[in-house]
Design a protein around this motif. Structure first.
Motif, short mmCIF file in Angstrom:
data_model
loop_
_atom_site.label_atom_id
_atom_site.label_comp_id
_atom_site.label_asym_id
_atom_site.label_seq_id
_atom_site.Cartn_x
_atom_site.Cartn_y
_atom_site.Cartn_z
N LEU A 79 18.18 -57.73 -0.91
CA LEU A 79 18.99 -56.90 -1.80
C LEU A 79 18.13 -55.81 -2.42
O LEU A 79 16.99 -56.06 -2.80
N LEU A 80 18.69 -54.62 -2.51
CA LEU A 80 18.05 -53.53 -3.24
C LEU A 80 19.00 -53.11 -4.34
O LEU A 80 20.06 -52.55 -4.08
N GLN A 81 18.63 -53.44 -5.57
CA GLN A 81 19.43 -53.05 -6.72
C GLN A 81 18.90 -51.74 -7.26
O GLN A 81 17.73 -51.65 -7.61
N MET A 82 19.77 -50.76 -7.34
CA MET A 82 19.38 -49.41 -7.75
C MET A 82 20.10 -49.06 -9.04
O MET A 82 21.33 -49.15 -9.11
N ALA A 83 19.36 -48.69 -10.05
CA ALA A 83 19.92 -48.33 -11.34
C ALA A 83 19.40 -46.97 -11.78
O ALA A 83 18.41 -46.46 -11.23
N SER A 84 20.06 -46.40 -12.76
CA SER A 84 19.67 -45.08 -13.29
C SER A 84 19.47 -44.09 -12.15
O SER A 84 18.46 -43.37 -12.10
N LEU A 85 20.42 -44.04 -11.27
CA LEU A 85 20.29 -43.21 -10.07
C LEU A 85 20.28 -41.73 -10.42
O LEU A 85 20.94 -41.28 -11.36
N LYS A 86 19.50 -41.01 -9.62
CA LYS A 86 19.35 -39.57 -9.79
C LYS A 86 19.79 -38.87 -8.50
O LYS A 86 19.76 -39.47 -7.42
N PRO A 87 20.16 -37.61 -8.60
CA PRO A 87 20.54 -36.88 -7.38
C PRO A 87 19.44 -36.91 -6.31
O PRO A 87 19.75 -36.95 -5.11
N GLU A 88 18.19 -36.94 -6.74
CA GLU A 88 17.10 -36.97 -5.76
C GLU A 88 16.96 -38.32 -5.06
O GLU A 88 16.15 -38.45 -4.15
N ASP A 89 17.74 -39.32 -5.47
CA ASP A 89 17.77 -40.59 -4.75
C ASP A 89 18.68 -40.53 -3.53
O ASP A 89 18.75 -41.48 -2.74
N THR A 90 19.38 -39.42 -3.38
CA THR A 90 20.29 -39.25 -2.25
C THR A 90 19.54 -39.29 -0.92
O THR A 90 18.47 -38.69 -0.79
N GLY A 91 20.11 -40.01 0.04
CA GLY A 91 19.50 -40.09 1.36
C GLY A 91 20.07 -41.24 2.15
O GLY A 91 20.94 -41.98 1.67
#
Length: 122
Positions: A79-91
């Protein structure tokens, strides 16, 4: 060839959260080092997080404190839990199997999933 399948990608607003799951139907992942990579459009793939078979964790500098990798060996998933996402996390996010060298903390993937798109809107 071992197959890895990613689930959970999608569109999320900046500041939001998203969870990605990687499953393998052909190998017990508890004996394998696992990792996540991502590839922004037009850029090279970059390592995001690694979870070795003996419990060591490693994160890329850009996601430290925001992303968490974990293993559920009973379910044969990562599992990869991603929080506080930013536009630069796009991909496109890829699940991998590889080798983690604890002496150097280097992770070398040798098998890849097909990837799942994550888009973070501003």
């Amino acid at each position: 060839q071992v197959r890895l399948v990613e689930f959970g990608g999608g569109l999320v607003q900046a500041g939001g959260s998203l969870n990605l799951t990687c499953a393998s139907s052909e190998l017990d992942i508890d004996i394998v080092d696992m990792g996540w990579y991502r590839q922004p459009a037009g850029k090279q793939r970059e390592p995001i997080a690694v979870a070795s078979s003996d419990g060591r964790l490693k994160y890329g500098d850009s996601v430290k404190g925001r992303f968490t990798i974990s293993r559920d060996n009973a379910k044969n998933t990562v599992l990869l839990q991603m929080a506080s996402l930013k536009p630069e996390d796009t991909g496109v996010y890829y699940c991998t199997m590889g080798l983690y060298y604890s002496s150097t903390t280097e992770y070398v993937p040798y098998d890849w999933g097909q990837g799942t798109q994550v888009t973070v809107s501003s």
